[in-house]
Design an enzyme around this catalytic site. Structure first.
Site, PDB file in Angstrom:
ATOM      1  N   PHE A   1       0.829  -1.219   0.000  1.00  0.00           N
ATOM      2  CA  PHE A   1       0.000   0.000   0.000  1.00  0.00           C
ATOM      3  C   PHE A   1       0.857   1.261   0.000  1.00  0.00           C
ATOM      4  O   PHE A   1       0.358   2.327  -0.355  1.00  0.00           O
ATOM      5  CB  PHE A   1      -0.863   0.060   1.272  1.00  0.00           C
ATOM      6  CG  PHE A   1      -1.993  -0.909   1.350  1.00  0.00           C
ATOM      7  CD1 PHE A   1      -3.222  -0.621   0.767  1.00  0.00           C
ATOM      8  CD2 PHE A   1      -1.853  -2.114   2.018  1.00  0.00           C
ATOM      9  CE1 PHE A   1      -4.279  -1.506   0.849  1.00  0.00           C
ATOM     10  CE2 PHE A   1      -2.906  -3.015   2.106  1.00  0.00           C
ATOM     11  CZ  PHE A   1      -4.119  -2.708   1.526  1.00  0.00           C
ATOM     12  N   ALA A   2       2.104   1.182   0.484  1.00  0.00           N
ATOM     13  CA  ALA A   2       2.883   2.404   0.735  1.00  0.00           C
ATOM     14  C   ALA A   2       2.976   3.264  -0.521  1.00  0.00           C
ATOM     15  O   ALA A   2       3.365   2.785  -1.585  1.00  0.00           O
ATOM     16  CB  ALA A   2       4.289   2.044   1.214  1.00  0.00           C
TER      17      ALA A   2
ATOM     18  N   GLU B   1       2.966   7.811  -1.791  1.00  0.00           N
ATOM     19  CA  GLU B   1       2.474   9.181  -1.674  1.00  0.00           C
ATOM     20  C   GLU B   1       1.159   9.168  -2.436  1.00  0.00           C
ATOM     21  O   GLU B   1       1.104   8.723  -3.591  1.00  0.00           O
ATOM     22  CB  GLU B   1       3.461  10.171  -2.305  1.00  0.00           C
ATOM     23  CG  GLU B   1       4.717  10.373  -1.477  1.00  0.00           C
ATOM     24  CD  GLU B   1       4.455  11.108  -0.164  1.00  0.00           C
ATOM     25  OE1 GLU B   1       3.466  11.849  -0.076  1.00  0.00           O
ATOM     26  OE2 GLU B   1       5.252  10.934   0.778  1.00  0.00           O
TER      27      GLU B   1
ATOM     28  N   THR C   1      -4.530   2.270  -8.280  1.00  0.00           N
ATOM     29  CA  THR C   1      -5.686   3.164  -8.371  1.00  0.00           C
ATOM     30  C   THR C   1      -6.306   3.148  -9.764  1.00  0.00           C
ATOM     31  O   THR C   1      -5.609   2.887 -10.755  1.00  0.00           O
ATOM     32  CB  THR C   1      -5.236   4.603  -8.025  1.00  0.00           C
ATOM     33  OG1 THR C   1      -6.287   5.508  -8.327  1.00  0.00           O
ATOM     34  CG2 THR C   1      -4.002   5.021  -8.822  1.00  0.00           C
ATOM     35  N   ASP C   2      -7.589   3.490  -9.833  1.00  0.00           N
ATOM     36  CA  ASP C   2      -8.243   3.611 -11.144  1.00  0.00           C
ATOM     37  C   ASP C   2      -7.744   4.831 -11.921  1.00  0.00           C
ATOM     38  O   ASP C   2      -7.982   4.945 -13.129  1.00  0.00           O
ATOM     39  CB  ASP C   2      -9.773   3.676 -10.986  1.00  0.00           C
ATOM     40  CG  ASP C   2     -10.266   4.845 -10.145  1.00  0.00           C
ATOM     41  OD1 ASP C   2      -9.440   5.613  -9.604  1.00  0.00           O
ATOM     42  OD2 ASP C   2     -11.505   4.990 -10.010  1.00  0.00           O
ATOM     43  N   GLU C   3      -7.039   5.733 -11.221  1.00  0.00           N
ATOM     44  CA  GLU C   3      -6.575   6.957 -11.897  1.00  0.00           C
ATOM     45  C   GLU C   3      -5.530   6.668 -12.974  1.00  0.00           C
ATOM     46  O   GLU C   3      -5.227   7.540 -13.790  1.00  0.00           O
ATOM     47  CB  GLU C   3      -5.985   7.937 -10.881  1.00  0.00           C
ATOM     48  CG  GLU C   3      -7.004   8.388  -9.883  1.00  0.00           C
ATOM     49  CD  GLU C   3      -6.516   9.540  -9.021  1.00  0.00           C
ATOM     50  OE1 GLU C   3      -5.571  10.237  -9.415  1.00  0.00           O
ATOM     51  OE2 GLU C   3      -7.112   9.737  -7.964  1.00  0.00           O
TER      52      GLU C   3
ATOM     53  N   TYR D   1       0.911  12.189  -9.469  1.00  0.00           N
ATOM     54  CA  TYR D   1       0.523  11.032  -8.638  1.00  0.00           C
ATOM     55  C   TYR D   1       0.131   9.848  -9.514  1.00  0.00           C
ATOM     56  O   TYR D   1       0.686   8.748  -9.389  1.00  0.00           O
ATOM     57  CB  TYR D   1      -0.643  11.408  -7.702  1.00  0.00           C
ATOM     58  CG  TYR D   1      -1.347  10.188  -7.127  1.00  0.00           C
ATOM     59  CD1 TYR D   1      -0.696   9.355  -6.216  1.00  0.00           C
ATOM     60  CD2 TYR D   1      -2.646   9.851  -7.518  1.00  0.00           C
ATOM     61  CE1 TYR D   1      -1.332   8.219  -5.706  1.00  0.00           C
ATOM     62  CE2 TYR D   1      -3.277   8.722  -7.020  1.00  0.00           C
ATOM     63  CZ  TYR D   1      -2.619   7.909  -6.116  1.00  0.00           C
ATOM     64  OH  TYR D   1      -3.237   6.786  -5.616  1.00  0.00           O
ATOM     65  N   SER D   2      -0.847  10.058 -10.414  1.00  0.00           N
ATOM     66  CA  SER D   2      -1.370   8.898 -11.153  1.00  0.00           C
ATOM     67  C   SER D   2      -0.344   8.346 -12.137  1.00  0.00           C
ATOM     68  O   SER D   2      -0.327   7.137 -12.399  1.00  0.00           O
ATOM     69  CB  SER D   2      -2.687   9.234 -11.846  1.00  0.00           C
ATOM     70  OG  SER D   2      -2.570  10.357 -12.659  1.00  0.00           O
TER      71      SER D   2
ATOM     72  N   LYS E   1       1.849   6.057 -10.148  1.00  0.00           N
ATOM     73  CA  LYS E   1       1.152   4.799  -9.851  1.00  0.00           C
ATOM     74  C   LYS E   1       1.081   3.945 -11.128  1.00  0.00           C
ATOM     75  O   LYS E   1       1.255   2.725 -11.077  1.00  0.00           O
ATOM     76  CB  LYS E   1      -0.266   5.072  -9.312  1.00  0.00           C
ATOM     77  CG  LYS E   1      -0.317   5.678  -7.929  1.00  0.00           C
ATOM     78  CD  LYS E   1       0.273   4.810  -6.830  1.00  0.00           C
ATOM     79  CE  LYS E   1      -0.520   3.562  -6.560  1.00  0.00           C
ATOM     80  NZ  LYS E   1      -0.012   2.835  -5.353  1.00  0.00           N
TER      81      LYS E   1
ATOM     82  N   ILE F   1     -13.499  14.187   1.119  1.00  0.00           N
ATOM     83  CA  ILE F   1     -14.589  13.977   2.085  1.00  0.00           C
ATOM     84  C   ILE F   1     -14.183  14.413   3.497  1.00  0.00           C
ATOM     85  O   ILE F   1     -14.910  15.200   4.130  1.00  0.00           O
ATOM     86  CB  ILE F   1     -15.119  12.521   2.002  1.00  0.00           C
ATOM     87  CG1 ILE F   1     -15.951  12.378   0.712  1.00  0.00           C
ATOM     88  CG2 ILE F   1     -15.923  12.136   3.247  1.00  0.00           C
ATOM     89  CD1 ILE F   1     -16.572  11.009   0.478  1.00  0.00           C
TER      90      ILE F   1
END
Ligand code: NAD
Ligand code: TDX
Length: 332
Positions: free
Chosen positions: A78-79, A81, A121-123, A148-149, A152, A189
């Site tokens: 999971f690690a 940013e 991620t889906d990104e 970020y994406s 990933k 959120i």
């Protein structure tokens, strides 16, 4: 399997995963976590004594990672940013942790033959048009938008290459937007809930029409465990719970649940490169592995989450001022 290594297990989704493992299996867990600003070691309190051990260290540090990996039966990674807005302010830690960290882990797994599950991620698939009936599937093309994406996406490609070229026994999951307890107040959120609790107003980017596909972190956790236990090596599984909502709808719901007028929010400057819409087709996970989410009612899950933030002011207030100062500096 008896002992698993969970990288990033002191973060939002990782800690939800550790609790799910404690509640539903006999596995022991070692958490490897650098304890960045995003970590909450307190989230691991309450785990059965003796079953969870925290090692503070960097997933990009081969000297730490190599021996640790070799002493476990599987690794769940999971690690990372994880925040898009931070990646626009300073991409460097994203390249280091998300790319170099995953590479370091893959090299350790390659040497030891230990099973790996990579959490993504889906990104990585970029975005969909608001009026497009399509959803992402495992066959969607990679087209990431942000630092970020893109890091990933790069980490997913590394995992796939290590599976194909070196036979590393790995699976990948790409999940939609999570919500639930222990999510950092920088994220949408929690930021809006705590803005209201602190006496302020929610801050919505652009026109607020962007759509995210919300899933409770406990459901993401159960999906990851299912894939770890039953997923086919080399496969990718998309994780989502059919929770598409516009940001405006989510903010209005938060305001209603907190007893405030639904128009009591501000529209602020948009995020550069802001992805319009994410939507997941989780058919493969549901049919092949029989996974089902426990939180099918977003409004009920959100109400629980609001209650959690109401009950934990000491935790989120410690981060709130710094987070809001960083947003204020860019007019958001
Ligand atoms: P988070 O930012 O809350 O937690 C990340 C954790 O990783 C923190 O505990 C942090 O200390 C740790 N960490 C960061 N750099 C590290 C390093 N170099 N070495 C060791 N530990 C390090 O993130 P999150 O929201 O819990 O996301 C966890 C994973 O799930 C990420 O890989 C993310 O891409 C993925 N994911 C998250 C979501 C979501 O909506 N939150 C959705 C899909 C996928
Ligand atoms: O104050 C805000 N106002 C606002 O309108 C913030 C913080 C966000 N937003 C918008 C941007 C997005 O459209 O809300 C939406 C959600 O934003 P984030 O919580 O920052 O999530 P997102 O950028 O969609 O990425 C999240 O989901 C995928 C996680 O942070 C990632 O780690 C995960 O991979």
């Amino acid at each position: 399997m008896r002992r698993i290594l969970v990288t990033g297990g002191a973060g939002f989704v990782g800690s939800n995963f550790v609790h799910h493992v404690m509640a539903t299996t006999d596995l022991d867990v070692t958490v490897l976590d650098k304890l960045t600003y995003a970590a909450s070691p307190a989230a691991l309190e309450g785990c059965p004594p003796g079953r969870v051990r925290l090692v503070v260290g960097d997933v990009a540090d081969a000297e730490v990672v190599g021996p640790l990996v070799a002493g476990h039966d599987a690794v769940v990674h999971f690690a990372a940013e994880s925040h898009n807005d931070n990646s626009l302010r300073d991409p460097a830690p994203f390249v280091r942790t998300n790319l170099l960290g995953t590479f370091t882990l893959l090299e350790a797994v390659r040497r030891s033959g230990v099973r790996l599950h990579h959490v993504s991620t889906d990104e990585v698939y970029g975005d969909l048009a608001l009026d497009d009936p399509a959803r992402f599937t495992e066959a969607s093309a990679y087209d990431p938008s942000s630092p970020y994406s893109s890091t990933k996406a790069g980490s997913d490609h590394l995992v796939r290459a290590w599976v194909r070229s070196f036979g590393v026994p790995a699976t990948i999951s790409n999940c939609s937007n999570n919500y639930g307890p222990w999510q950092h107040v920088e994220k949408f959120i929690p930021r809006q809930i705590t803005n209201v609790l602190a006496g302020g107003r929610p801050r919505v980017y652009g026109a607020g029409r962007n759509v995210r596909d919300w899933i409770h972190a406990a459901d993401h956790a159960s999906a990851v465990l299912r894939i770890l236990e039953r997923g086919r090596i080399g496969e990718t599984y998309l994780v989502g719970a059919g929770g598409e909502r516009s940001n405006l709808d989510v903010v209005r719901l938060i305001l209603r649940l907190l007893g405030r007028p639904e128009d009591d929010f501000d529209l602020v400057g948009d995020r550069p490169g802001h992805d319009l819409r994410y939507a997941i087709d989780a058919t493969k996970l549901r049919t092949e592995l029989g996974w089902r989410p426990a939180y099918s009612d977003f409004e009920a899950g959100l109400a629980d989450t609001i209650e959690w933030y109401v009950a934990h002011p000491g935790w989120w207030r410690a981060h709130k001022r710094e987070v809001e100062a960083a947003y204020a500096a860019v007019g958001q």
